[in-house]
Design an enzyme around this catalytic site. Sequence first.
Site, PDB file in Angstrom:
ATOM      1  N   GLY A  45       0.773  -1.240   0.000  1.00 23.29           N
ATOM      2  CA  GLY A  45       0.000   0.000   0.000  1.00 23.29           C
ATOM      3  C   GLY A  45       0.804   1.290   0.000  1.00 23.29           C
ATOM      4  N   GLU A  99       4.091   4.529   5.962  1.00 27.76           N
ATOM      5  CA  GLU A  99       2.822   3.783   5.925  1.00 27.76           C
ATOM      6  C   GLU A  99       1.832   4.524   5.032  1.00 27.76           C
ATOM      7  OE1 GLU A  99       1.266   1.230   5.953  1.00 27.76           O
ATOM      8  OE2 GLU A  99       0.593   0.634   7.937  1.00 27.76           O
ATOM      9  N   ASP A 103      -5.120   2.874  10.614  1.00 28.00           N
ATOM     10  CA  ASP A 103      -6.535   2.703  10.926  1.00 28.00           C
ATOM     11  C   ASP A 103      -6.605   2.314  12.410  1.00 28.00           C
ATOM     12  OD1 ASP A 103      -9.230   2.329  10.495  1.00 28.00           O
ATOM     13  OD2 ASP A 103      -9.027   0.352   9.605  1.00 28.00           O
ATOM     14  N   PHE A 153     -13.748   3.797   3.835  1.00 29.41           N
ATOM     15  CA  PHE A 153     -12.786   2.907   3.182  1.00 29.41           C
ATOM     16  C   PHE A 153     -12.340   3.555   1.879  1.00 29.41           C
ATOM     17  CE2 PHE A 153     -11.247  -0.650   0.695  1.00 29.41           C
ATOM     18  CZ  PHE A 153     -10.421  -1.276   1.608  1.00 29.41           C
ATOM     19  N   ASP A 160      -5.604  -0.382  -1.928  1.00 25.36           N
ATOM     20  CA  ASP A 160      -6.398  -1.284  -2.777  1.00 25.36           C
ATOM     21  C   ASP A 160      -7.764  -1.624  -2.210  1.00 25.36           C
ATOM     22  OD1 ASP A 160      -5.330  -2.908  -0.605  1.00 25.36           O
ATOM     23  OD2 ASP A 160      -6.070  -4.623  -1.741  1.00 25.36           O
ATOM     24  N   ARG A 166      -5.028   0.334  -6.855  1.00 26.67           N
ATOM     25  CA  ARG A 166      -3.797   0.954  -6.337  1.00 26.67           C
ATOM     26  C   ARG A 166      -3.262   2.002  -7.313  1.00 26.67           C
ATOM     27  NH1 ARG A 166      -2.080  -2.248  -2.013  1.00 26.67           N
ATOM     28  NH2 ARG A 166      -2.368  -4.481  -2.214  1.00 26.67           N
TER      29      ARG A 166
HETATM   30  P1  5GP Z   1      -4.471  -0.988  10.806  1.00 28.85           P
HETATM   31  O1  5GP Z   1      -3.638  -2.138  11.298  1.00 28.85           O
HETATM   32  O2  5GP Z   1      -3.944   0.363  11.201  1.00 28.85           O
HETATM   33  O3  5GP Z   1      -5.906  -1.176  11.186  1.00 28.85           O
HETATM   34  O4  5GP Z   1      -4.506  -1.081   9.233  1.00 28.85           O
HETATM   35  C1  5GP Z   1      -3.471  -0.680   8.440  1.00 28.85           C
HETATM   36  C2  5GP Z   1      -3.581  -1.275   7.075  1.00 28.85           C
HETATM   37  O5  5GP Z   1      -4.941  -1.603   6.750  1.00 28.85           O
HETATM   38  C3  5GP Z   1      -3.154  -0.283   6.039  1.00 28.85           C
HETATM   39  O6  5GP Z   1      -1.774  -0.373   5.792  1.00 28.85           O
HETATM   40  C4  5GP Z   1      -3.996  -0.655   4.840  1.00 28.85           C
HETATM   41  O7  5GP Z   1      -3.360  -1.665   4.106  1.00 28.85           O
HETATM   42  C5  5GP Z   1      -5.271  -1.227   5.442  1.00 28.85           C
HETATM   43  N1  5GP Z   1      -6.350  -0.210   5.492  1.00 28.85           N
HETATM   44  C6  5GP Z   1      -6.847   0.429   6.567  1.00 28.85           C
HETATM   45  N2  5GP Z   1      -7.811   1.305   6.228  1.00 28.85           N
HETATM   46  C7  5GP Z   1      -7.923   1.213   4.886  1.00 28.85           C
HETATM   47  C8  5GP Z   1      -8.737   1.890   3.918  1.00 28.85           C
HETATM   48  O8  5GP Z   1      -9.567   2.776   4.181  1.00 28.85           O
HETATM   49  N3  5GP Z   1      -8.550   1.526   2.621  1.00 28.85           N
HETATM   50  C9  5GP Z   1      -7.650   0.565   2.236  1.00 28.85           C
HETATM   51  N4  5GP Z   1      -7.559   0.309   0.936  1.00 28.85           N
HETATM   52  N5  5GP Z   1      -6.870  -0.089   3.121  1.00 28.85           N
HETATM   53  C10 5GP Z   1      -7.009   0.232   4.428  1.00 28.85           C
END
Ligand code: 5GP
Length: 181
Positions: A45, A99, A103, A153, A160, A166
């Site tokens: 990402g 990063e 999220d 999202f 993606d 992407r």
């Molecule tokens: P976390 O562990 O912080 O919940 O998630 C991080 C990863 O989740 C990011 O690097 C990404 O790959 C994915 N992610 C989180 N939110 C989104 C979003 O809104 N869209 C997309 N495409 N990926 C997300």
Amino acid sequence: MDINNNIEKVLITEDALDKRIAELASQITTDYMEKDLVMICLLKGSISYFAHLCEKITLPIEYEFLRASSYHGATTTGEVKLLHVPTISLKNRHVIIVEDIIDTGLTLAAIQKVIEQMEPASLEITTLLDKPSRRLDYTVIPKYVGFIIPDEFVVGFGLDYDEKYRNLPYIGVLKKEIYKK
Ligand code: 5GP
């Protein structure tokens, strides 16, 4: 089929991304002057953000790539798997993890722990996007943040949905019917 037709709205335009990334690159260039800096790209990402950011940093930086997986489609399993660990030495070096989006923070918390064990001189995080309203792990504190976004999202600029979108040059929100297919 044009991927732009599957986008409900553009959240961050190409121009806005360019401008903000240039600001962050300039800040990092100032902060790391005369320091041995390694930039870590979290695949897949972060690839667009990493490339745009690094080419605007006017320091002799080194690249490293890591891969972790936690998401499947638009839902999280809550599980973080590290598929690659760094192959270069990070000991006594200044490290920035790049990063795409934070999220819950669970992915980065796991990666942060692995990097800390490698004894860098310093460790900071930059994220293009931040969704602070969804945070579950508060040990992850990004120093350089591109944009704070609402709990939606998003896809594009490296991000993606089901491994697609992407290559969109902007950050957008997908049409609801795409998830329901
Ligand atoms: P976390 O562990 O912080 O919940 O998630 C991080 C990863 O989740 C990011 O690097 C990404 O790959 C994915 N992610 C989180 N939110 C989104 C979003 O809104 N869209 C997309 N495409 N990926 C997300």
